[in-house]
Design a protein around this motif. Sequence first.
Motif, PDB file in Angstrom:
ATOM      1  N   PHE A 177      -7.178  -0.707  -3.747  1.00 58.38           N
ATOM      2  CA  PHE A 177      -6.087   0.016  -3.115  1.00 58.38           C
ATOM      3  C   PHE A 177      -6.541   0.545  -1.751  1.00 58.38           C
ATOM      4  CE2 PHE A 177      -5.326   0.862  -7.802  1.00 58.38           C
ATOM      5  CZ  PHE A 177      -4.377  -0.135  -7.928  1.00 58.38           C
ATOM      6  N   PRO A 178      -5.632   0.965  -0.892  1.00 55.40           N
ATOM      7  CA  PRO A 178      -6.019   1.327   0.477  1.00 55.40           C
ATOM      8  C   PRO A 178      -6.916   2.550   0.610  1.00 55.40           C
ATOM      9  CG  PRO A 178      -3.697   0.758   0.386  1.00 55.40           C
ATOM     10  CD  PRO A 178      -4.166   0.863  -1.036  1.00 55.40           C
ATOM     11  N   TRP A 256      -3.728  -3.077   2.392  1.00 51.65           N
ATOM     12  CA  TRP A 256      -3.606  -3.390   0.961  1.00 51.65           C
ATOM     13  C   TRP A 256      -3.292  -4.884   0.834  1.00 51.65           C
ATOM     14  CZ3 TRP A 256       0.774  -0.900  -2.466  1.00 51.65           C
ATOM     15  CH2 TRP A 256       0.516  -1.155  -3.816  1.00 51.65           C
TER      16      TRP A 256
END
Length: 263
Positions: A177-178, A256
């Motif tokens: 995830f970012p 992402w």
Amino acid sequence: MTPMLVFDLETIPDVAGLRVLNGWGAEVPDADVAERAFAARREAVGHDFLPLHLQKIAVIGCVFRDDDGFRVRCIGKADDPEASLVSGFFKTIERYTPQLISWNGSGFDLPVLHYRGLIHGVQAARYWDMGEDDRDFRFSNYISRYHNRHCDLMDLLAKYNGRANAPLDELAKLCGFPGKLGMDGSQVWRAWQEGRADEVRAYCETDVVNTWLMFCRFRFMRGMLSRDQYDAEIALVRDTLQAIDQPHWREYLAAWPAAGAMR
């Protein structure tokens, strides 16, 4: 589906409170009040992180997930008084009785909300119910550490062992995830002073989405979601963010590359 509310706070020094406690008058600028408090804190304990009761809430970011879908926003507006933000948070609990989800909410966010609610005289009967009004809350309430009505995911994953805590940013990135983009909590006060409230609010929104994505991964690990259900939740987040035409979501999605891919 039980409504679920992910929440995260961004705080700044309680300048008004520091004036009251230290007798500093209006002739001392706000920035100097905060710097005096930071200096005293560093001398006393070696760092400048102020006690929780002196953390003023600037932003409350939320993800809300229920049968109507997935929403992300900050409570109120950037110039709303703190009391309004705190009241809005507890009114959401009063109305929906959601499951609360946080990352270090037991260690930071909820105690800050407790203190600031007390200072401003905010009522929160549903939140504080431990079975006096609703018998179901005797065995599942927001206050007890080991009850599921509030899931502090950091605390739970560490098996309630502070030495095992992991930072959200790093764990989110390890899960694909970012994570955090462009700001962290240590930069909030300066950004707020410089009038960059929108950046702080955007940062807080991305943090609650990171927490929600981690909670989805945790529910998959627990077997509460099948792989198809997990993929559908991740796709819902991505599709919702793609439909919001705001720079921080474009940056977030660009960081992402794969929708929650597991390695």
